[in-house]
Design a protein around this motif. Structure first.
Motif, short mmCIF file in Angstrom:
data_model
loop_
_atom_site.label_atom_id
_atom_site.label_comp_id
_atom_site.label_asym_id
_atom_site.label_seq_id
_atom_site.Cartn_x
_atom_site.Cartn_y
_atom_site.Cartn_z
N VAL A 95 -0.28 6.38 -6.36
CA VAL A 95 0.94 5.92 -6.02
C VAL A 95 1.13 4.23 -5.91
CG1 VAL A 95 1.90 5.61 -3.50
CG2 VAL A 95 0.80 7.94 -3.74
N GLY A 96 1.88 3.75 -6.52
CA GLY A 96 2.14 2.43 -6.32
C GLY A 96 1.79 1.82 -7.81
N THR A 97 1.66 -0.02 -7.12
CA THR A 97 1.93 -0.83 -8.46
C THR A 97 0.75 -1.62 -7.43
OG1 THR A 97 4.22 -0.30 -9.31
CG2 THR A 97 2.75 -2.09 -10.12
N PRO A 98 -0.57 -1.89 -8.61
CA PRO A 98 -0.73 -1.14 -10.04
C PRO A 98 -0.81 0.73 -8.65
CG PRO A 98 -2.48 -2.11 -8.92
CD PRO A 98 -1.41 -3.07 -8.33
N SER A 135 -0.69 -3.68 -1.21
CA SER A 135 -1.16 -4.00 -2.83
C SER A 135 -0.52 -3.24 -3.16
CB SER A 135 -2.18 -2.49 -2.00
OG SER A 135 -3.43 -3.45 -0.74
N SER A 136 1.01 -2.79 -3.13
CA SER A 136 2.04 -2.11 -4.22
C SER A 136 2.65 -3.18 -3.70
CB SER A 136 2.70 -0.30 -3.48
OG SER A 136 3.35 -0.08 -4.69
N SER A 137 3.64 -3.72 -5.39
CA SER A 137 4.26 -4.77 -5.45
C SER A 137 5.65 -3.69 -5.67
CB SER A 137 4.23 -5.10 -6.62
OG SER A 137 3.98 -4.80 -8.09
N SER A 138 5.55 -2.12 -6.11
CA SER A 138 7.09 -1.73 -6.00
C SER A 138 7.02 -0.90 -4.57
CB SER A 138 6.90 -1.04 -7.50
OG SER A 138 5.42 0.43 -6.93
N LEU A 163 6.46 3.99 -6.21
CA LEU A 163 6.31 4.89 -7.70
C LEU A 163 5.19 6.14 -7.55
CD1 LEU A 163 7.06 4.53 -11.07
CD2 LEU A 163 4.96 3.21 -11.30
N VAL A 164 5.65 6.72 -8.28
CA VAL A 164 4.36 8.50 -7.89
C VAL A 164 4.41 8.70 -8.92
CG1 VAL A 164 3.69 10.11 -6.44
CG2 VAL A 164 5.00 8.64 -4.92
N GLN A 165 3.11 9.16 -9.25
CA GLN A 165 2.43 9.72 -10.51
C GLN A 165 1.84 10.91 -10.64
OE1 GLN A 165 1.17 7.15 -13.73
NE2 GLN A 165 1.73 5.66 -12.19
N MET A 166 2.36 12.31 -11.17
CA MET A 166 1.86 13.27 -11.06
C MET A 166 1.80 13.60 -12.72
SD MET A 166 1.71 16.41 -8.52
CE MET A 166 0.41 17.51 -7.94
N ALA A 167 0.14 14.78 -12.68
CA ALA A 167 0.18 15.12 -13.78
C ALA A 167 1.01 15.04 -15.24
CB ALA A 167 0.48 16.92 -13.36
N GLY A 168 0.96 13.07 -15.67
CA GLY A 168 1.51 12.49 -16.29
C GLY A 168 3.01 12.17 -16.24
N VAL A 171 7.50 9.21 -10.60
CA VAL A 171 9.08 9.28 -10.22
C VAL A 171 9.06 7.94 -9.25
CG1 VAL A 171 10.75 9.56 -8.78
CG2 VAL A 171 9.49 11.85 -9.66
N SER A 172 9.86 6.87 -9.66
CA SER A 172 10.04 6.21 -9.32
C SER A 172 10.74 6.02 -7.62
CB SER A 172 10.74 4.72 -10.08
OG SER A 172 12.38 4.96 -10.53
N ASN A 173 10.83 5.17 -6.42
CA ASN A 173 11.42 5.71 -5.17
C ASN A 173 11.43 7.06 -5.22
OD1 ASN A 173 12.55 2.50 -6.35
ND2 ASN A 173 13.89 3.79 -7.61
#
Length: 484
Positions: A95-98, A135-138, A163-168, A171-173
């Motif tokens: 989660v997040g950016t970075p 800690s997340s700019s997004s 921003l959430v990432q999973m299994a490659g 999804v933003s927002n």
């Protein structure tokens, strides 16, 4: 789910929108990820087991809206905390950016995502990775309150999106809750929260679940996700964490099952839980009479460990097991039976019948000669299905949850998948950050991007099918050398 050395282990956890998006300019993809499985020590007293069983039954009823319970489904996402659990299954998201990696329970019985926040001072948040919005700019704060109530506690905080990432996939927002208050025993290291994998219609936040955004936006090769879960039940050699199997988004993993996948549609207009109609149950070779209509509906729930159903049908299952008897006190709703008995129970959902292994039917050993059965009676709310089918069943099949047409499918596990059961030598994966194959907006169109995030220090990840194949190959080799 949550455990404590002084309390019975928590079991089950559960919690469990269509987004219009432009077609991707390049082909969609599918990726897999490893699951972790938490297995509790087997040495526990009969009183501990009774307390665990009572909490488990109570919490499942609370999760599915039993009107006699204080907790209601409308209060939010439902995490079922059941102490003295045999197991729970969780994977990782970033989660997040970075991006920062977090372990989360994977729950097809609910539809919201929440994480413990940095400001959480509850004991449950001690020692786990917590989310820090600054800690997340997004990260965007939606400034909307969020509260979830369960049978054994609650979590509350504020909704945000990031921003959430999973299994490659990415999804933003994505809307999720950052919780600053979490009741004791709701989380256990290393788990930081929960990811709901059911439909948006039952999302407490009203937001599209991560999986549904991806499935509806044509990000996946196929609009489905699939589970293979390992078994360490009654394994005295199992540690607190063991390799748990594989969760695949966007495709099925053919190395983990054999034969055809038997799909059965969700009843029309009922896309909420992953509902299936039970067509038959057998116990010791004899058919059990099952009510028709809504009374035969079952939620297929990876976040629930055992199987709950109507009192009459559950009693009929045990009536065929010699010398079984109804539990009393904290074991009310459960049944005991001689451990020496090999129990044969099957379930069907309109098609093929699936056997539940004797090892999974034996939920706990109460004494030298007496065991506790995995089927228990419960009364769900008027808006919830009569049956809750959890990991007791799902460990015996390869399960597929298909978005379109909305259906659930089961297939026979392959030799490679079965070889992972009880194999304590398999590497235990850690929360990881991989490369995003696709980025989809939770509020708009989909774009194909590459996010080459720096990998975490974790050594194990299934961010590619090639690595997944390597893990399976090594498992088969271990299977050849060692009897499981």
């Amino acid at each position: 789910m949550v455990s404590s050395s002084l309390l019975p282990l928590a079991l089950l956890v559960s919690l469990s929108a269509n987004v219009l998006a432009a077609p991707h300019p390049s082909p969609p993809s599918s990726l897999s990820m490893d699951l972790k499985r938490r297995s509790s020590p087997r040495a526990r007293s009969q009183d501990d087991i009774a307390a665990w069983a009572a909490a488990h039954r109570s919490n499942v009823q609370a999760k599915y809206g039993n009107t006699s319970s204080k907790q209601k489904r409308s209060s939010g996402q439902n995490l079922i905390v059941n102490q003295k659990s045999d197991s729970s299954f969780f994977g990782s998201i970033a989660v997040g950016t970075p991006p920062v990696a977090y372990d989360v329970i994977l729950d097809t019985g609910s539809s919201d995502l929440w994480l413990a926040g940095k400001t959480c001072l509850s004991d449950a948040c001690s020692g786990i990775a917590t989310f820090n919005p600054s800690s997340s700019s997004s990260f965007q704060n939606k400034s909307e309150p969020f509260q979830i109530t369960y049978g054994s506690g609650e979590a509350s905080g504020t909704l945000g999106q990031d921003l959430v990432q999973m299994a490659g996939f990415s999804v933003s927002n994505q809307v999720f809750a950052v919780c600053d208050v979490v009741s004791d025993n709701l989380l256990n290291n290393p788990v930081s929260g929960l990811l709901g994998l059911a439909f948006q219609t039952i999302a407490s936040s009203g937001a599209s679940p991560l999986w549904e955004t991806l499935a509806s936006s044509n990000s996946w090769d196929q609009p489905l996700m699939a589970f293979q879960l390992t078994r360490f039940n009654n394994d005295s050699n199992a540690g607190d964490l063991q390799a748990g199997g594989t969760f695949t988004m966007g495709a099925t993993n053919s190395s983990l099952f054999t034969g055809d996948i038997d799909y059965n549609d969700i009843p029309a207009g009922e896309e909420s839980y992953w509902l299936q109609t039970i067509s038959s149950i057998t116990s010791q070779g004899s058919a059990i009479s099952i009510a028709s209509g809504s009374s035969a509906l079952a939620a297929i729930d990876t976040g629930t460990t055992l199987i709950g159903g109507p009192e009459e049908e559950v009693a009929a299952i045990y009536a065929n097991i010699p010398n079984s008897k109804a539990g009393t006190g904290q074991l009310e709703g459960y049944y005991q039976y001689p451990c020496s008995t090999t129990v044969n129970v099957t379930m069907a959902f309109g098609g093929k019948s699936w056997a539940i292994s004797n090892a999974d039917f034996q939920a706990e050993q109460l004494s030298k000669d007496t065991c506790l059965g995995a089927f228990f009676s419960l009364s769900t709310g008027s808006n919830a299905p009569a049956w809750i089918v959890g990991d007791t069943f799902l460990k015996n099949v390869y399960s597929v949850f298909r978005y379109n047409p909305a259906s659930v499918g089961f297939a026979e596990l392959s030799a490679a998948a079965l070889a992972q059961n009880g194999n304590t030598d398999l590497a235990i994966p850690s929360a990881t950050i991989g490369s995003a194959a696709a980025t989809v907006s939770a509020t708009g169109g989909a774009t194909r991007e590459s996010h080459n995030s720096a990998p975490s220090t974790a050594a194990s990840s299934l961010s590619s099918l090639a690595l997944s194949a390597l893990v399976i190959a090594s498992t088969m080799l271990v299977s050849t050398l060692q009897s499981i």
